[in-house]
Design an enzyme around this catalytic site. Sequence first.
Site, PDB file in Angstrom:
ATOM      1  N   TYR A 143      31.052  45.380  62.450  1.00 28.17           N
ATOM      2  CA  TYR A 143      32.522  45.127  62.062  1.00 28.17           C
ATOM      3  C   TYR A 143      32.762  46.584  61.239  1.00 28.17           C
ATOM      4  O   TYR A 143      32.065  46.769  60.565  1.00 28.17           O
ATOM      5  CB  TYR A 143      32.817  44.145  60.951  1.00 28.17           C
ATOM      6  CG  TYR A 143      34.247  43.846  60.508  1.00 28.17           C
ATOM      7  CD1 TYR A 143      35.236  43.662  61.372  1.00 28.17           C
ATOM      8  CD2 TYR A 143      34.437  44.063  59.240  1.00 28.17           C
ATOM      9  CE1 TYR A 143      36.561  43.648  60.750  1.00 28.17           C
ATOM     10  CE2 TYR A 143      35.689  44.110  58.562  1.00 28.17           C
ATOM     11  CZ  TYR A 143      36.769  43.812  59.485  1.00 28.17           C
ATOM     12  OH  TYR A 143      38.164  43.682  59.003  1.00 28.17           O
ATOM     13  N   ASP A 238      28.842  54.080  59.342  1.00 31.32           N
ATOM     14  CA  ASP A 238      29.608  53.272  58.635  1.00 31.32           C
ATOM     15  C   ASP A 238      28.917  52.371  57.517  1.00 31.32           C
ATOM     16  O   ASP A 238      28.192  51.275  57.824  1.00 31.32           O
ATOM     17  CB  ASP A 238      30.587  52.215  59.540  1.00 31.32           C
ATOM     18  CG  ASP A 238      31.340  51.199  58.731  1.00 31.32           C
ATOM     19  OD1 ASP A 238      31.462  51.626  57.485  1.00 31.32           O
ATOM     20  OD2 ASP A 238      32.082  50.270  59.311  1.00 31.32           O
ATOM     21  N   LYS A 266      33.511  49.248  49.298  1.00 28.75           N
ATOM     22  CA  LYS A 266      32.980  48.254  48.416  1.00 28.75           C
ATOM     23  C   LYS A 266      32.214  48.704  47.441  1.00 28.75           C
ATOM     24  O   LYS A 266      33.074  49.102  46.283  1.00 28.75           O
ATOM     25  CB  LYS A 266      31.902  47.714  49.404  1.00 28.75           C
ATOM     26  CG  LYS A 266      32.887  46.601  50.567  1.00 28.75           C
ATOM     27  CD  LYS A 266      31.876  45.875  51.520  1.00 28.75           C
ATOM     28  CE  LYS A 266      32.799  45.055  52.352  1.00 28.75           C
ATOM     29  NZ  LYS A 266      32.643  45.184  53.797  1.00 28.75           N
TER      30      LYS A 266
HETATM   31  C1  LIG Z   1      33.765  45.655  55.033  1.00 26.37           C
HETATM   32  C2  LIG Z   1      33.504  46.599  55.861  1.00 26.37           C
HETATM   33  C3  LIG Z   1      34.580  47.408  56.412  1.00 26.37           C
HETATM   34  C4  LIG Z   1      36.030  47.261  55.733  1.00 26.37           C
HETATM   35  O1  LIG Z   1      36.367  47.407  54.692  1.00 26.37           O
HETATM   36  P1  LIG Z   1      37.627  46.755  54.033  1.00 26.37           P
HETATM   37  O2  LIG Z   1      37.817  47.035  52.689  1.00 26.37           O
HETATM   38  O3  LIG Z   1      37.475  45.388  54.031  1.00 26.37           O
HETATM   39  O4  LIG Z   1      38.876  47.131  54.850  1.00 26.37           O
HETATM   40  C5  LIG Z   1      34.314  48.403  57.348  1.00 26.37           C
HETATM   41  N1  LIG Z   1      33.161  48.434  57.711  1.00 26.37           N
HETATM   42  C6  LIG Z   1      31.973  47.499  57.244  1.00 26.37           C
HETATM   43  C7  LIG Z   1      30.523  47.974  57.655  1.00 26.37           C
HETATM   44  C8  LIG Z   1      32.449  46.692  56.136  1.00 26.37           C
HETATM   45  O5  LIG Z   1      31.273  46.113  55.917  1.00 26.37           O
END
Ligand SMILES: *Cc1c(COP(=O)(O)O)cnc(C)c1O
Length: 427
Positions: A143, A238, A266
């Site tokens: 994701y 990511d 995060k």
């Molecule tokens: C949480 C997450 C996102 C999206 O971040 P948001 O702040 O919820 O938009 C993208 N990539 C990874 C790997 C994530 O865990």
Amino acid sequence: MTSRNQELFTRAQLRIPAGVNSPVRAFRAVGGTPPFFERAAGAYLWDVEGRRYLDYVGSWGPMVAGHTHSAVVAAVQAAAARALSFGAPTEAEIELAEAICRLVPSVEMVRLVSSGTEATMSAIRLARGFTGRDAIVKFEGCYHGHADSLLVKAGSGALTFGNPSSAGVPAATAAHTVVLDYNDIGAVHALFAARGAEIACVIVEPVAGNMNLVLPAPGFLDALREQCTRHGALLLFDEVMTGFRVATGGAQQRFGITPDLTTLGKVIGGGLPVGAFGGRRDVMQRIAPLGPVYQAGTLSGNPVAVAAGLATLALVEAPGFQQKVEGATRALIDGLSAEARKAGVVFSAQSIGSMFGIYFRATPPASFAEVMQCDRERFNRFFHEMLDRGVYLAPSAYEAGFVSAAHGQAEIEATLAAARAAFAAVA
Ligand SMILES: *Cc1c(COP(=O)(O)O)cnc(C)c1O
């Protein structure tokens, strides 16, 4: 008598779709009423009924230092008293950018944004603008936020184009996203051999944490690095979830791989909305106004959010922080595995840094298909048994868990005592 949580959930659903502002919060996977929370401290949450929970969600990752850490709250309060927003440059933004570049050396320049979704969306645009190519590669079960081009999961064959996994994503957009199986090195080689010159970037969670927890197979990340370099594509890690969690310098430090671009989120906001994308200087210099790739944000680098991020990173990089939280996470999964064995429940668990995965199957999964083989019904019962005993796990079998520096021996022992009863109940 309806509970206060139920009362709020009913009221919320009248004005907010499913009563929540992000889908997993609605408890659809596990059933039941989600608690509505009121306050948090350290490893604990309290709901509107005054019930206390040991938290293993950590706001889905950001709260690695524990909730309402005094240093973070003080920094936020001081920043808020000075200004809430300028939409203009501040010194604190430079400090956060410098801290990110110091902790994650592949990041030579960085732009701050307000969410992980914004970070990945912008990084993909940059990769396309830099390479002049349209196709991107992602892996099933990873994701990367909810931008159109990333809301695509696997088609059947490794070389087929993806179909959108959300209504509202134009087929023409999804058509540029190729989806491969996580950890399938052969498929990566085959794709690059066939279409290497069309690929702008490969985006990957270097440790997958959005299909439960799946570790990269030996050689998988190296193969991505090698193929991207050979074919002139960019490698985009990511690390929105893994950054400052899998290691102080993220998964790229732990596995010794240097990506071209990195997205963060995060933990860098410490609970406030901050995301970032950065990487090679020559690539980042393509961003407006230096270059032709447009990207902007009214609240980007917001002073209150930046203060929370800076204070959190200062805690994270303190000597011993990573070892402590990693040790607590390992004690948790070792204890859970032992309790499951005693109860005769088919179960496995693993951790990396302060992320963990629990699986109702005999061995940890290595792919999306194997994640799907977990006994979801047993997880759902286990989840509710734990929740009833005051342990708040992610309300889905397909999410990783998070431990914070506020989880000490007492918290781990209390969790294992609850798990003993919960495993017995679901055996
Ligand atoms: C949480 C997450 C996102 C999206 O971040 P948001 O702040 O919820 O938009 C993208 N990539 C990874 C790997 C994530 O865990």
